[in-house]
Write a protein that holds these residues in place. Sequence first.
Motif: not given
Length: 385
Positions: A89, A96, A99, A137, A140, A155, A245, A248-249
Amino acid sequence: MSTGTGTSPGTDTDKATDAAESRAATATTAAYKTIARGLGTGAPVYALLIVLLVALAATDPGFYEPDRFLAFVKRAAPLVILAAGQYLVIVCGEFDLSVGAIVTAGVVATAEVYGTYPDAPWLLMTAGLLLAGAVAGLVNGLITTRLRVPSFITTLGMMLILEGAVFYWTGGSPQGQLPQDFRQVGRGTAMGWLPWAVLACLAAGVLVVLLMRSDFGRTLIATGDSQRAAHLAGVRVHRARVLAFVFSGVAAALAAVLVGGFSGVSAQAGRGYEFEAITAVVLGGVALGGGRGSVVAAMAGAFSLQALFTWLNLQGVSGALESTVQGVIVIAAVGIGAADFSRLRRRRARPPGAPPGSTPGIASGTPPATPSGTSPATPSGGTPS
């Protein structure tokens, strides 16, 4: 007495020695440049990690016993995975902050579902948790790219929504429990000695490294470096950022599986992980504005942060100072990264008395050298003064 024009044997030997030394120096310089290119911007964090590991060995000689060292890696695994996801990200120019809340919500929601369906297969629950992380994610990413809401705000809002939902659902005290088969991923071992968390960390690291070496990885870096230039080059900028994103999720959901495995159920299971992940990425030399950085260095930053906290604990320093340490690291790393060292070098190279902005090596009042056979340019119709 002879006065021949030939060179003496001693002179030839000196020339040969000088040539050999010059070739050796050139080869050494090339080797250093190759190593520097290989290490990239992560060289400082690799050096820091080595220093911290040596400090841990000096403080606690038993630290490198296989069981204890693997336990250290197992504790660091969730942060390493989060740092890898956060890197995707940040390198494309976003943030982000959700998380940590995804980790908390994942642990609590899984425990609550198991309270209702105690016989649910752990593999199905894990897959559902990863899917839920991907959906978070995706939300977001879509809000950031389609509605043009800054990712920091998007976020942050997602973090508050998830934390509020967890508190409302559980009343601040989760009631469910995680069964042993689900917790095996976070606390169990493969072949009787290798923690599953270490294998999950290695697998996630390899996947992200391969991802960054693909066209998608180059797209992410190009997007973070210059969104306009990437768009003009035909890059689907919004799609790249949304996928960052999503990944990342998913990383946060995988970290939730590991955290729930060895820490159990808590309404604060992921508290603070978002800032630790950002600190690890910054410590790894990744530019906060995007466009520069190595995912391996970001993961090394996570290991360095965990090693630093472990060393401070062995020194008897209160864990309450961890946030203070993170703040100092972020400010120092960003400040060093933003420093204009080229300007400092130019300032040192300027002769004494030369005005600011003058060319290094040219004294004040001395006209610049011109090519042989030419004269300095003069205004039309004028003569050199």
